[in-house]
Design a protein around this motif. Structure first.
Motif, PDB file in Angstrom:
ATOM      1  N   PRO A  13       0.834  -1.208   0.000  1.00 58.51           N
ATOM      2  CA  PRO A  13       0.000   0.000   0.000  1.00 58.51           C
ATOM      3  C   PRO A  13       0.870   1.260   0.000  1.00 58.51           C
ATOM      4  O   PRO A  13       1.938   1.300   0.600  1.00 58.51           O
ATOM      5  CB  PRO A  13      -0.804  -0.110   1.289  1.00 58.51           C
ATOM      6  CG  PRO A  13      -0.835  -1.573   1.590  1.00 58.51           C
ATOM      7  CD  PRO A  13       0.490  -2.098   1.117  1.00 58.51           C
ATOM      8  N   GLU A  14       0.378   2.272  -0.698  1.00 59.09           N
ATOM      9  CA  GLU A  14       1.147   3.503  -0.893  1.00 59.09           C
ATOM     10  C   GLU A  14       0.365   4.712  -0.396  1.00 59.09           C
ATOM     11  O   GLU A  14      -0.825   4.847  -0.668  1.00 59.09           O
ATOM     12  CB  GLU A  14       1.446   3.699  -2.380  1.00 59.09           C
ATOM     13  CG  GLU A  14       2.146   5.007  -2.682  1.00 59.09           C
ATOM     14  CD  GLU A  14       2.156   5.376  -4.155  1.00 59.09           C
ATOM     15  OE1 GLU A  14       3.040   6.145  -4.541  1.00 59.09           O
ATOM     16  OE2 GLU A  14       1.275   4.907  -4.910  1.00 59.09           O
ATOM     17  N   VAL A  15       1.045   5.621   0.306  1.00 56.29           N
ATOM     18  CA  VAL A  15       0.508   6.948   0.596  1.00 56.29           C
ATOM     19  C   VAL A  15       0.811   7.789  -0.636  1.00 56.29           C
ATOM     20  O   VAL A  15       1.963   7.897  -1.047  1.00 56.29           O
ATOM     21  CB  VAL A  15       1.165   7.579   1.845  1.00 56.29           C
ATOM     22  CG1 VAL A  15       0.677   9.010   2.040  1.00 56.29           C
ATOM     23  CG2 VAL A  15       0.887   6.745   3.079  1.00 56.29           C
ATOM     24  N   ASN A  16      -0.217   8.376  -1.231  1.00 55.73           N
ATOM     25  CA  ASN A  16      -0.068   9.090  -2.487  1.00 55.73           C
ATOM     26  C   ASN A  16      -0.769  10.438  -2.391  1.00 55.73           C
ATOM     27  O   ASN A  16      -1.835  10.545  -1.786  1.00 55.73           O
ATOM     28  CB  ASN A  16      -0.670   8.245  -3.613  1.00 55.73           C
ATOM     29  CG  ASN A  16      -0.416   8.814  -4.977  1.00 55.73           C
ATOM     30  OD1 ASN A  16      -1.123   9.713  -5.418  1.00 55.73           O
ATOM     31  ND2 ASN A  16       0.586   8.286  -5.655  1.00 55.73           N
ATOM     32  N   GLY A  17      -0.179  11.454  -2.988  1.00 57.46           N
ATOM     33  CA  GLY A  17      -0.839  12.754  -3.075  1.00 57.46           C
ATOM     34  C   GLY A  17      -0.944  13.502  -1.764  1.00 57.46           C
ATOM     35  O   GLY A  17      -1.891  14.258  -1.567  1.00 57.46           O
ATOM     36  N   LEU A  18       0.022  13.332  -0.877  1.00 51.22           N
ATOM     37  CA  LEU A  18       0.005  14.053   0.399  1.00 51.22           C
ATOM     38  C   LEU A  18       0.133  15.548   0.136  1.00 51.22           C
ATOM     39  O   LEU A  18       1.033  15.989  -0.576  1.00 51.22           O
ATOM     40  CB  LEU A  18       1.147  13.571   1.296  1.00 51.22           C
ATOM     41  CG  LEU A  18       1.274  14.235   2.660  1.00 51.22           C
ATOM     42  CD1 LEU A  18       0.077  13.906   3.536  1.00 51.22           C
ATOM     43  CD2 LEU A  18       2.554  13.810   3.339  1.00 51.22           C
ATOM     44  N   PHE A  19      -0.783  16.329   0.708  1.00 50.04           N
ATOM     45  CA  PHE A  19      -0.804  17.772   0.451  1.00 50.04           C
ATOM     46  C   PHE A  19      -1.407  18.480   1.650  1.00 50.04           C
ATOM     47  O   PHE A  19      -2.440  18.051   2.172  1.00 50.04           O
ATOM     48  CB  PHE A  19      -1.631  18.047  -0.807  1.00 50.04           C
ATOM     49  CG  PHE A  19      -1.635  19.480  -1.250  1.00 50.04           C
ATOM     50  CD1 PHE A  19      -0.478  20.076  -1.723  1.00 50.04           C
ATOM     51  CD2 PHE A  19      -2.790  20.228  -1.198  1.00 50.04           C
ATOM     52  CE1 PHE A  19      -0.477  21.397  -2.154  1.00 50.04           C
ATOM     53  CE2 PHE A  19      -2.810  21.543  -1.614  1.00 50.04           C
ATOM     54  CZ  PHE A  19      -1.643  22.137  -2.097  1.00 50.04           C
ATOM     55  N   VAL A  20      -0.755  19.548   2.090  1.00 46.23           N
ATOM     56  CA  VAL A  20      -1.264  20.407   3.167  1.00 46.23           C
ATOM     57  C   VAL A  20      -1.317  21.830   2.625  1.00 46.23           C
ATOM     58  O   VAL A  20      -0.367  22.307   2.005  1.00 46.23           O
ATOM     59  CB  VAL A  20      -0.359  20.337   4.421  1.00 46.23           C
ATOM     60  CG1 VAL A  20      -0.809  21.346   5.467  1.00 46.23           C
ATOM     61  CG2 VAL A  20      -0.354  18.929   5.003  1.00 46.23           C
ATOM     62  N   LEU A  22      -4.485   2.582   9.192  1.00 44.25           N
ATOM     63  CA  LEU A  22      -5.410   1.866   8.304  1.00 44.25           C
ATOM     64  C   LEU A  22      -4.749   0.613   7.734  1.00 44.25           C
ATOM     65  O   LEU A  22      -5.382  -0.452   7.669  1.00 44.25           O
ATOM     66  CB  LEU A  22      -5.859   2.773   7.156  1.00 44.25           C
ATOM     67  CG  LEU A  22      -6.814   3.906   7.483  1.00 44.25           C
ATOM     68  CD1 LEU A  22      -7.077   4.755   6.247  1.00 44.25           C
ATOM     69  CD2 LEU A  22      -8.124   3.368   8.048  1.00 44.25           C
ATOM     70  N   VAL A  23      -3.497   0.727   7.324  1.00 50.70           N
ATOM     71  CA  VAL A  23      -2.788  -0.433   6.771  1.00 50.70           C
ATOM     72  C   VAL A  23      -2.585  -1.484   7.856  1.00 50.70           C
ATOM     73  O   VAL A  23      -2.800  -2.673   7.625  1.00 50.70           O
ATOM     74  CB  VAL A  23      -1.452  -0.005   6.121  1.00 50.70           C
ATOM     75  CG1 VAL A  23      -0.622  -1.214   5.718  1.00 50.70           C
ATOM     76  CG2 VAL A  23      -1.717   0.890   4.907  1.00 50.70           C
ATOM     77  N   ARG A  24      -2.190  -1.060   9.055  1.00 50.47           N
ATOM     78  CA  ARG A  24      -2.032  -2.002  10.176  1.00 50.47           C
ATOM     79  C   ARG A  24      -3.350  -2.730  10.466  1.00 50.47           C
ATOM     80  O   ARG A  24      -3.343  -3.926  10.725  1.00 50.47           O
ATOM     81  CB  ARG A  24      -1.606  -1.243  11.445  1.00 50.47           C
ATOM     82  CG  ARG A  24      -0.191  -1.455  11.814  1.00 50.47           C
ATOM     83  CD  ARG A  24       0.113  -0.852  13.182  1.00 50.47           C
ATOM     84  NE  ARG A  24       1.361  -0.139  13.093  1.00 50.47           N
ATOM     85  CZ  ARG A  24       1.500   1.167  12.888  1.00 50.47           C
ATOM     86  NH1 ARG A  24       0.454   1.955  12.784  1.00 50.47           N
ATOM     87  NH2 ARG A  24       2.690   1.701  12.805  1.00 50.47           N
ATOM     88  N   SER A  71      -3.867  -5.672   8.579  1.00 49.47           N
ATOM     89  CA  SER A  71      -2.750  -6.598   8.768  1.00 49.47           C
ATOM     90  C   SER A  71      -1.664  -6.420   7.719  1.00 49.47           C
ATOM     91  O   SER A  71      -0.961  -7.368   7.375  1.00 49.47           O
ATOM     92  CB  SER A  71      -3.238  -8.050   8.780  1.00 49.47           C
ATOM     93  OG  SER A  71      -4.139  -8.237   9.844  1.00 49.47           O
ATOM     94  N   GLY A  72      -1.526  -5.208   7.222  1.00 47.75           N
ATOM     95  CA  GLY A  72      -0.460  -4.933   6.266  1.00 47.75           C
ATOM     96  C   GLY A  72       0.874  -4.818   6.978  1.00 47.75           C
ATOM     97  O   GLY A  72       0.976  -4.126   7.985  1.00 47.75           O
ATOM     98  N   PRO A  73       1.898  -5.492   6.455  1.00 44.60           N
ATOM     99  CA  PRO A  73       3.190  -5.476   7.130  1.00 44.60           C
ATOM    100  C   PRO A  73       4.019  -4.225   6.853  1.00 44.60           C
ATOM    101  O   PRO A  73       4.965  -3.931   7.568  1.00 44.60           O
ATOM    102  CB  PRO A  73       3.893  -6.708   6.570  1.00 44.60           C
ATOM    103  CG  PRO A  73       3.306  -6.878   5.208  1.00 44.60           C
ATOM    104  CD  PRO A  73       1.864  -6.422   5.333  1.00 44.60           C
TER     105      PRO A  73
END
Length: 170
Positions: A78-85, A106-108, A111-113
């Motif tokens: 899984p990827e965090v994409n498009g982070l913007f503040v 959310l990934v945890r 059960s995402g490693p």
């Protein structure tokens, strides 16, 4: 605008009614696409809220990074994409960290490693944040290719040189 602390910000998955506020305060042609991915179960569009105003967002792409050279090394991590503040005056107030931490949770929960993210060459502030949060290089160089249609209906293709970082969630 008053100074924010991380406790002032609420992070939540985007709802259909949030798209209007997102377009008003954080204009991006990608919101509808990211929300459609969420409806299909391919992503979760997280929004950071200060009261009723969105001040940041990112997408957790459950199917991983789209770049073949990244997928060849990390698979469908899984990827965090498009982070913007935004506005820029709110950066360095913990909003990006809160978005990333929520994505990791959310990934945890699934059960995402591990989780990954790309950082554009030259974005030293973001790279320093990711390293501080425990992300380590997995793919030192790749091209993040993305397209969008502007308000005049013209297609724009982009390719940003990036590094892909991964964090083991243990």
């Amino acid at each position: 605008m008053r100074p924010l602390t991380p406790g002032d910000v609420r992070i939540a998955a985007c709802r259909e009614g949030d798209l209007v506020a997102l377009d008003r305060h954080l204009p991006s042609p990608s919101h509808p696409r990211r929300y459609t991915r969420q409806l299909a179960g391919l992503g979760t569009l997280l929004v950071a809220w200060d009261g009723g105003q969105p001040v940041g967002h990112c997408e957790v792409r459950w199917d991983g990074c789209a770049a073949a050279e990244v997928r060849g090394v990390v698979g469908d991590c899984p990827e965090v994409n498009g982070l913007f503040v935004w506005p820029e005056s709110l950066r360095r107030h913990g909003i990006g960290t809160a978005l990333i931490t929520t994505a990791e949770d959310l990934v945890r929960d699934r059960s995402g490693p591990r989780i990954g993210l790309g950082v554009k060459d030259g974005n030293t502030r973001a790279a320093a944040l990711y390293v501080r949060l425990g992300y380590r290089p997995a793919v030192p160089r790749y091209l993040d290719r993305w397209s969008y249609v502007d308000q005049d209906g013209r297609m724009h293709d982009n390719a940003d040189p990036c590094a892909f970082l991964v964090k083991e969630l243990g």
